[in-house]
Design an enzyme around this catalytic site. Structure first.
Site, PDB file in Angstrom:
ATOM      1  N   LYS A 202       7.044   2.496 -13.798  1.00 55.48           N
ATOM      2  CA  LYS A 202       6.763   1.419 -14.747  1.00 55.48           C
ATOM      3  C   LYS A 202       6.256   2.018 -16.062  1.00 55.48           C
ATOM      4  CE  LYS A 202       3.881  -2.554 -15.624  1.00 55.48           C
ATOM      5  NZ  LYS A 202       2.782  -3.405 -15.231  1.00 55.48           N
ATOM      6  N   GLU A 208       3.084  12.621 -10.880  1.00 54.03           N
ATOM      7  CA  GLU A 208       3.894  12.959  -9.698  1.00 54.03           C
ATOM      8  C   GLU A 208       5.379  12.768  -9.991  1.00 54.03           C
ATOM      9  OE1 GLU A 208       1.235  11.055  -9.774  1.00 54.03           O
ATOM     10  OE2 GLU A 208      -0.015  11.289  -7.988  1.00 54.03           O
ATOM     11  N   GLY A 266       3.124  -2.935 -10.769  1.00 56.60           N
ATOM     12  CA  GLY A 266       3.890  -1.969  -9.972  1.00 56.60           C
ATOM     13  C   GLY A 266       4.007  -2.394  -8.523  1.00 56.60           C
ATOM     14  N   ARG A 267       2.893  -2.840  -7.940  1.00 53.49           N
ATOM     15  CA  ARG A 267       2.913  -3.211  -6.507  1.00 53.49           C
ATOM     16  C   ARG A 267       3.581  -4.557  -6.263  1.00 53.49           C
ATOM     17  NH1 ARG A 267      -2.010  -2.869  -8.691  1.00 53.49           N
ATOM     18  NH2 ARG A 267      -3.324  -4.719  -8.898  1.00 53.49           N
ATOM     19  N   GLU A 352      -4.925  -2.260  -3.485  1.00 50.82           N
ATOM     20  CA  GLU A 352      -4.936  -2.031  -4.937  1.00 50.82           C
ATOM     21  C   GLU A 352      -5.170  -3.364  -5.666  1.00 50.82           C
ATOM     22  OE1 GLU A 352      -2.670   1.425  -6.815  1.00 50.82           O
ATOM     23  OE2 GLU A 352      -1.554  -0.278  -7.582  1.00 50.82           O
ATOM     24  N   HIS A 383      -0.737   3.234  22.481  1.00 53.26           N
ATOM     25  CA  HIS A 383      -1.080   4.508  23.120  1.00 53.26           C
ATOM     26  C   HIS A 383      -1.814   5.415  22.145  1.00 53.26           C
ATOM     27  CE1 HIS A 383       1.378   3.328  26.542  1.00 53.26           C
ATOM     28  NE2 HIS A 383       2.162   2.799  25.635  1.00 53.26           N
ATOM     29  N   LYS A 499      -6.759   9.747 -12.044  1.00 52.08           N
ATOM     30  CA  LYS A 499      -5.612  10.314 -12.763  1.00 52.08           C
ATOM     31  C   LYS A 499      -6.110  11.186 -13.915  1.00 52.08           C
ATOM     32  CE  LYS A 499      -2.179   6.617 -12.231  1.00 52.08           C
ATOM     33  NZ  LYS A 499      -1.380   5.608 -12.925  1.00 52.08           N
TER      34      LYS A 499
HETATM   35  O1  F6P Z   1      -1.568   3.935  -8.291  1.00 54.35           O
HETATM   36  C1  F6P Z   1      -1.605   3.396  -9.551  1.00 54.35           C
HETATM   37  C2  F6P Z   1      -0.259   2.976 -10.006  1.00 54.35           C
HETATM   38  O2  F6P Z   1      -0.373   2.603 -11.343  1.00 54.35           O
HETATM   39  C3  F6P Z   1       0.353   1.856  -9.173  1.00 54.35           C
HETATM   40  O3  F6P Z   1      -0.140   0.613  -9.516  1.00 54.35           O
HETATM   41  C4  F6P Z   1       1.788   2.046  -9.438  1.00 54.35           C
HETATM   42  O4  F6P Z   1       2.610   1.379  -8.515  1.00 54.35           O
HETATM   43  C5  F6P Z   1       1.880   3.565  -9.333  1.00 54.35           C
HETATM   44  O5  F6P Z   1       0.677   4.033  -9.916  1.00 54.35           O
HETATM   45  C6  F6P Z   1       3.049   4.173 -10.027  1.00 54.35           C
HETATM   46  O6  F6P Z   1       3.021   3.878 -11.393  1.00 54.35           O
HETATM   47  P1  F6P Z   1       4.319   3.984 -12.272  1.00 54.35           P
HETATM   48  O7  F6P Z   1       5.335   3.044 -11.735  1.00 54.35           O
HETATM   49  O8  F6P Z   1       3.876   3.625 -13.664  1.00 54.35           O
HETATM   50  O9  F6P Z   1       4.808   5.415 -12.197  1.00 54.35           O
END
Ligand code: F6P
Length: 535
Positions: A202, A208, A266-267, A352, A383, A499
């Site tokens: 987003k 990452e 995002g979620r 979140e 289990h 972050k």
């Molecule tokens: O973990 C924080 C967050 O901003 C989430 O809300 C989001 O889904 C994820 O990082 C990834 O963010 P992006 O889609 O901006 O890479």
């Protein structure tokens, strides 16, 4: 809370106290209509989900108080406001319009003078034609989705669920972690000329995702025998983002790009182009079914009578379990391997969203908010950790999720699977039948008191429509809990600090000084440097 709400809240607490020492067995014995009253069915075309919350430690009176509380707090009215574009994410001055992602073309919704529905459907059409092109060309045999959090968990969940039912047209792999073991393992299964990378972010600023996109690009350039600047690479990259400007200025050159919008969290983005990978794998028609399932729950939440409003009731039960009873965790136990990723998906959605402790007015939340969400598939979980749920010192409310029909399964085993789910819910609720057993004859360590709450979701089958409905049910119950607790379910400031710090610390690792850190972090950085260079 405002005065009248406070009074109602006191009533909820009184109800909670009143029922606290009552057993579920007694609640069942005293009300022959309990199961009928506490079982609701969501029917949407071929999709059918039975929701039985009669094994929750709640009675008709408590439910009535909770529904009155919801009415007074304007939960459904606020849901309608959210759907209408109100800036409910007030700390970021944003609307939360995930419901618009599945609105029909005929709906009307404007935000800042822009036609939101048109934007959504224009993008869906782009997604449809691109997915059809990729499917028909058959050039790409593998898709690697690069993204994390909401840019990974949603598409991965859809892909996994649908793959259990039928073979995907194209295999999708999902890479999220900055631990490059993950992307290396995925790339080892791919051939450069046949691989399409979908970079989902987003913000297009997530470390990452950018790191994995860089590794993918290097791998592709090496594999195709071209330079990093070659135009050929862009054909293998697709971008999905709300920040296409940022994406364009990054190192990821993509011939095709798709948009989401700042008003989709995002979620909450599973119904958008973020799900491009499974859309290509299973076709756009399948995704339309998924959207239809979500849409029917959106409508249900806004229009049904409170006593039939399943998402509202589930949210209020969460308020009761976590807000008043202060149970601290929620287990999600799908009895379907196809849903093995659901607990992780819900972890982000619930934790979140509602892992907050400050109310709208800046004062501390006075009811407990998000539980710790965890889980795993049945029967494996029986289990592993179910012992604690039966006899541990903590009470953990459980969501059991099962299906009457699953594709590609042995029917005899399937009956046993469902029998296990029912048995676990029964054992948690009623323990040993002490009325029929001589209680004093049971050794203390063998006693199972029962009265441990659970809700059972029993759906007809695990179709895309049912999956959409299930996810929307969870989204809206999170909303309900957030409104009652008066928190903002749509921001995530807590994640930001981690972050920022990781960027600072990463810089320090490769510099000679880490003096700005606290003593423990400084010592760990020093030890890391030493161990890194040790042979
Ligand atoms: O973990 C924080 C967050 O901003 C989430 O809300 C989001 O889904 C994820 O990082 C990834 O963010 P992006 O889609 O901006 O890479």
């Amino acid at each position: 809370m405002a005065n009248d709400l406070s009074k109602l809240w006191q009533q909820v607490l009184t109800d909670s106290e009143r029922i606290k020492d009552t057993s579920l067995r007694a609640l069942f014995d005293h009300d022959e209509f309990r199961v009928k009253a506490m079982t609701k069915t969501l029917i949407d075309g071929e999709s059918e989900i039975v929701v039985d919350f009669s094994k929750q430690l709640i009675d008709a009176q408590a439910l009535k108080t909770l529904l009155t509380l919801a009415e007074q707090a304007g939960v459904v009215a606020k849901f309608a406001e959210m759907r209408g574009g109100e800036r409910v994410n007030f700390t970021e001055n944003q609307a939360a319009l995930h419901t618009a992602l599945r609105s029909p073309k005929t709906a009307k919704l404007e935000l800042n003078g822009q036609d939101i529905i048109k934007q959504v459907h224009d993008e869906l059409e782009k997604v449809q034609s691109f997915s059809e092109k990729v499917r028909s060309e058959k050039k790409f045999k593998k898709i690697v989705n690069i993204g994390i959090g909401g840019s990974d968990l949603g598409p991965a969940l859809i892909f996994d669920v649908l793959s259990a039912g039928r073979k995907p047209e194209i295999e999708c792999l999902f890479v999220a972690n900055i631990d490059s073991t993950e992307i290396n393992a995925a790339l080892a299964r791919c051939k450069p000329e046949e691989t399409l990378f979908i970079v989902c972010s987003k913000s297009f600023k997530t470390a990452e995702t950018l790191a994995n996109a860089r590794i993918a690009k290097q791998w592709l350039a090496t594999g195709l025998g071209v330079g990093l600047e070659s135009d050929v690479l862009a054909e293998h990259f697709v971008v999905v983002s709300a920040n296409l400007l940022q994406a364009r200025s990054s190192d990821v050159d993509a011939t095709n790009s798709f948009q989401i919008w700042p008003w989709v969290g995002g979620r909450y983005s599973i119904a958008s182009a973020m799900s491009l990978a499974p859309i290509i794998a299973f076709g756009f028609e399948t995704f339309k079914e998924f959207l239809a399932g979500m849409r029917s729950v959106d409508e249900q939440m806004q229009t049904s009578k409170p006593e039939d409003n399943i998402a509202l009731i589930l949210g209020l039960i969460d308020v009761f379990n976590f807000g008043t009873r202060r149970h601290s965790s929620q287990a999600v136990l799908p009895y379907a391997s196809a849903l093995r990723l659901l607990p992780s998906y819900l972890q982000q959605l619930i934790m979140e969203s509602n892992g907050k402790s400050v109310r709208h007015d800046g004062t501390p939340a006075d009811i407990a908010t998000s539980p710790v969400v965890w889980g795993g598939v049945g029967t494996n979980s029986q289990h592993a950790f179910m012992q604690m749920l039966h006899q541990g010192t903590q009470v953990v409310p459980v969501d059991f999720i099962g299906f009457a029909q699953l594709t590609n399964v042995d029917l005899v085993s399937h009956d046993a699977l469902v029998a296990n789910m029912f048995a676990q819910a029964k054992a948690l609720a009623f323990g040993e039948n002490q009325a029929e057993t001589n209680d004093s004859a049971i050794a203390p360590h063998r006693k199972m008191k029962g009265s441990r709450p659970s809700t059972t979701f029993l759906a007809k089958s695990l179709t895309p429509r049912t999956l959409g409905a299930l996810i929307a049910l969870y989204e809206h119950r999170v909303f309900v809990h957030g409104i009652i607790a008066q928190i903002n379910s749509f921001d995530q400031w807590g994640v930001e600090l981690g972050k920022t710090l990781s960027i600072e610390i990463n810089q320090q690792i490769n510099q000679s000084t880490s003096a700005v850190n606290d003593a423990s972090t400084k010592s760990l950085i020093d030890k890391y440097r030493q161990l890194k260079s040790k042979s």
